[in-house]
Design a protein around this motif. Structure first.
Motif, PDB file in Angstrom:
ATOM      1  N   GLU A  80       0.776  -1.174   0.055  1.00 21.57           N
ATOM      2  CA  GLU A  80      -0.060  -0.126  -0.029  1.00 21.57           C
ATOM      3  C   GLU A  80       0.705   1.154  -0.126  1.00 21.57           C
ATOM      4  O   GLU A  80       0.554   2.268  -0.728  1.00 21.57           O
ATOM      5  N   ASP A  81       1.857   1.367   0.926  1.00 20.22           N
ATOM      6  CA  ASP A  81       2.781   2.536   1.079  1.00 20.22           C
ATOM      7  C   ASP A  81       3.550   2.642  -0.461  1.00 20.22           C
ATOM      8  O   ASP A  81       3.562   3.951  -1.009  1.00 20.22           O
ATOM      9  N   LYS A  84       1.025   4.436  -3.153  1.00 13.81           N
ATOM     10  CA  LYS A  84       0.870   5.848  -3.270  1.00 13.81           C
ATOM     11  C   LYS A  84       2.067   6.692  -3.761  1.00 13.81           C
ATOM     12  O   LYS A  84       1.727   7.722  -4.199  1.00 13.81           O
ATOM     13  N   TYR A  85       3.303   6.246  -3.507  1.00 14.47           N
ATOM     14  CA  TYR A  85       4.394   6.844  -4.116  1.00 14.47           C
ATOM     15  C   TYR A  85       4.366   6.353  -5.535  1.00 14.47           C
ATOM     16  O   TYR A  85       4.875   7.526  -6.649  1.00 14.47           O
TER      17      TYR A  85
END
Length: 260
Positions: A80-81, A84-85
């Motif tokens: 998930e992280d 985002k990027y």
């Protein structure tokens, strides 16, 4: 956790209302053990069960509302992280040694990989993640972003299902590589380099922050530590020195297509 929470709520409301597990299971059309697994959070409570339990226990919509929290996640929690990027990156360098990079996969390839997942995914999760991966590929159309894909030759030679599906996947990679802001380079299957230890992705944001992402069997790791990002950047440079240039890579992929 959402499975466990909703399952526990069903159990609490059922107990409070004096409804036995046997009666709820019979009314909802499930076996006793299936209902027990849902209440324990080992199995996802179904919308049907939530609705039946809501009515039998007099929850007045509270249990049924839990369905909104049981929708499949678009991505594994470990990624998930990174997602985002990735969505905001202005430059992306992807090295892959086992599969076609996710941003280059056809829908057939996506489905094949998701259907081979262990433990098995339910149909709703598969459909959600297929849609999410195809949605991610829309970023390739943004010409102000730069993409470089380094793919091991062995990936290109390994059909995941049928030969025709593999042909379509190779043609898809060739077509994407024609865009001026996207480069696809093949790493020949000879010699040794640091990439053989596993795939990784390098990202740069609009604020010039550099990040790296590695993915393994059970987890994904997003790195912002400059030292770790530097190590993977140097590894990428070493792999790049062994890769064919974009023109030679396209020629090799075309030759592989003719051989199939």
């Amino acid at each position: 956790m959402s499975w466990q929470y909703c399952g526990n709520q069903i159990k609490l409301w059922r107990t409070r209302a004096g409804v036995s597990r046997e009666d709820l299971a019979a009314e909802a059309g499930y076996s006793y053990e299936s209902l027990r697994s849902m209440e324990a959070g080992r199995r996802k409570p179904s919308l049907h069960l939530l609705q039946v339990a809501d009515e039998m226990c007099g929850a007045k919509g509270i249990l049924a509302a839990g369905a909104d929290f049981l929708k499949p996640e678009k991505y594994p929690s470990s990624a998930e992280d990174y997602m985002k990027y990735e969505a905001e990156a202005v430059a992306l360098n992807w090295y892959e040694n086992h599969f076609f990079p996710g941003l280059l996969q056809t829908e057939e390839t996506v489905r094949t990989l998701l259907n081979s997942h262990w433990p098995p995914l339910d149909d709703e999760t598969v459909e959600t993640r297929v849609a999410a991966r195809l949605e991610r590929q829309e970023m390739l159309k943004v010409q102000t972003r730069a993409f470089n894909f380094l793919i091991e030759e062995g990936v290109l030679r390994r059909p995941l299902t049928t030969i025709e599906a593999h042909r379509r996947q190779l043609r898809h990679v060739l077509a994407i590589g024609e865009a001026r802001h996207i480069t696809v380079q093949v790493v020949p299957s000879r010699g040794i380099h640091p990439g053989l230890n596993g795939q990784f992705i390098l990202l740069e944001t609009a604020e010039h922050q550099r990040l790296a992402y590695e993915e393994g069997q059970a987890l994904g790791m997003l790195h912002a530590d400059p030292a770790r990002v530097s190590v993977l950047s140097h590894r990428h440079e070493m792999i790049l020195r062994q890769a064919l240039d974009p023109e030679a890579s396209a020629k090799l992929i075309s030759e592989l297509l003719e051989e199939l």
